[in-house]
Design an enzyme around this catalytic site. Sequence first.
Site, short mmCIF file in Angstrom:
data_model
loop_
_atom_site.label_atom_id
_atom_site.label_comp_id
_atom_site.label_asym_id
_atom_site.label_seq_id
_atom_site.Cartn_x
_atom_site.Cartn_y
_atom_site.Cartn_z
N GLU A 97 -19.33 3.24 -0.11
CA GLU A 97 -18.52 2.60 -1.14
C GLU A 97 -19.28 2.41 -2.46
O GLU A 97 -18.70 2.51 -3.54
CB GLU A 97 -18.01 1.23 -0.64
CG GLU A 97 -17.03 1.32 0.52
CD GLU A 97 -17.72 1.55 1.88
OE1 GLU A 97 -18.95 1.45 1.95
OE2 GLU A 97 -17.01 1.83 2.86
N ARG A 151 0.83 -1.21 0.00
CA ARG A 151 0.00 0.00 0.00
C ARG A 151 0.86 1.26 0.00
O ARG A 151 0.47 2.29 -0.54
CB ARG A 151 -0.98 0.00 1.18
CG ARG A 151 -0.32 -0.01 2.53
CD ARG A 151 -1.35 0.03 3.65
NE ARG A 151 -0.71 -0.23 4.93
CZ ARG A 151 -1.02 0.40 6.05
NH1 ARG A 151 -1.95 1.33 6.07
NH2 ARG A 151 -0.41 0.09 7.17
N HIS A 188 -5.41 -3.80 2.38
CA HIS A 188 -5.80 -4.61 3.55
C HIS A 188 -6.46 -5.92 3.13
O HIS A 188 -7.41 -6.39 3.75
CB HIS A 188 -6.70 -3.81 4.50
CG HIS A 188 -6.02 -2.60 5.07
ND1 HIS A 188 -5.60 -1.53 4.30
CD2 HIS A 188 -5.68 -2.29 6.34
CE1 HIS A 188 -5.02 -0.63 5.07
NE2 HIS A 188 -5.05 -1.07 6.30
N ARG A 245 -1.71 -4.79 4.04
CA ARG A 245 -1.48 -3.73 5.03
C ARG A 245 -0.02 -3.72 5.49
O ARG A 245 0.59 -2.66 5.62
CB ARG A 245 -2.39 -3.98 6.23
CG ARG A 245 -2.10 -3.06 7.40
CD ARG A 245 -2.83 -3.57 8.63
NE ARG A 245 -2.55 -2.77 9.81
CZ ARG A 245 -2.79 -3.17 11.04
NH1 ARG A 245 -3.29 -4.37 11.25
NH2 ARG A 245 -2.53 -2.40 12.06
#
Lengths: 312, 285
Positions: free
Chosen positions: A56, A8, A107, A165
């Site tokens: 979302e 990320r 994640h 993550r």
Amino acid sequence: MSTMIATRDAYGQTLGELGEENRDIVVLDADLSGSTKTGVFAKKFPERFFNMGIAEANMVGTAAGLAAAGKIPFVSTFAVFASGRAWEQIRQSVAYPKANVKIVATHGGVTVGEDGGSHQSVEDIAIMRAIPNMTVIVPADGPETAKAIRAAATMKGPVYIRLGRNKVPTVFADDAPFAVGKGAELAGGSDLTFVTTGLMTAQALVAAERLKAEGVSARVVHLATIKPLDGEILLRAARETGAIVTAEEHSVVGGLGGAVAEFLGEHCPVPLKRVGIYDRFGTSGKAEELLKYFSLMPEDLAEAAREILARK
Amino acid sequence: MTVTERNSVDSEKIRLLEDKARQLRVAIVKTLHKSQSGHTGGSLSAIDMVTALYFHTMRHKPDEPAWAGRDRFVLCKGHAAPALYVALAEAGYFPKEDLMTLRRLGSHLQGHPDSKVTPGVEVCTGSLGQGLSMANGMALGLRLDGSASRVYALLGDGELQEGQVWEAAMAAGHYKLDNLCALIDVNRLQIDGEVAKVMNVEPVTDKFRAFGWNVIDVDGHSMAAIVAALEQAATVKGQPTAIVARTVKGKGVSFFENKASYHGVAPSDEELPKALECLGEQCNL
């Protein structure tokens, strides 16, 4: 494998660079820009960053509209929400019209850790892979993430990129070639092949070293792109090594293992073993603890290799 | 502001638009009769608005569907595809004969709008609740480019039951999308019956106002009112506009009107001549 970087973080940095190079790139997030690292882009290009709040479905639809207006939207949230909460929006508003939307989900997998099963995405690869027109990419490390993000920005059409993550070992050199739909052979071998994706590629490389000490020659093939699948590299592995062990930080249902089993089952059936999460939800714990808990460690891969060799 | 005070469109133009809408109603009935599949009621309730958009308000070039300066239309209630298709055919995006292929294998006129295959269709819709989000995205993208183009989205009242509509309404208000205009076709009926009984969405005007929208309440079958509302919407700065149009499902064909059972049913062989008669058209099929 000396450096450790979270995929990320590589994403955030690459987005920041791409923002300078291409004015059409816009970024959307759902209140997680600090975690997904889209905040890097937001800081540099506030006028091209849209925080859509905790919504979302609307975020994905808005991205589809931006794409229809000629923009290249990158949409980010956690993998479990991107692939779950907005699944039908991705199907209808993005994939069906082949909208030029890039969904970069962070994640992914169980290594998100302490947040537990509600936040651990173990089925996102399967559900994204089932959607026509969708390209699905799971990079192994930071350098490959940077290249995957750049490739996604360049290609037309919908892409789902799954990131993690935590920091993961770097397995690719900065100048390693990358192409969407192409696998990479990272270790030669003749007795069996590990076919891996995401952080499991690093685990497989360690397993292959251990097996070498036992006199077992294991090949490691990394598939960053799970869809479209690199059939060529898989066929070669099946024909030349005669046994396949897949490994993914994801359910064994419908993900990399499922995709490889489908392909080889039709084109070159050989003994195959899937390492992954066996139809269970995640649970709270530290990332490293969870890799052990779900049997995703190098020793688990080595054990799977021994088992498959006995079936050859 | 009452919209009737504005009088920039003369009565002759309104009369022409009203006649165009009548012709398009005829085309909808014939198209749906031919396909024997599709959504009659919601196409007829929306067609006055679609007519005003395509033949008065929107800037567009049928011979150049991707013209950058065009205004955009999103048919959020995608099942009313026949209303969009007859307008596109009438405007010249494709031959009117194509309408007779609606919903057939190989046709570019899919059961619900598909931007990949139909000239003039901007996005894929059909799963309710998603269109306004896409309209928002278009509006944001056009604004980034400094474009003067406007975005129009047509929703159904039953569709307002989808939560995503309110996520989108919230975002449009938050981002002050004054280049966006949503038209809400309040025909009061959905598949299972009255919207008010299935899941009440009223008061619609208050809801959009609460999300920061400029709201105009109109008779959705008054061409003068629709045109005036669209003109007012274009003058509003700093907020999106919702035109809440009170309509009649199946409008124009007396025996279709206000019947939930005609939501997704095409006119039969027996109904066709009667329907055309209602619309002042001779049946010469």
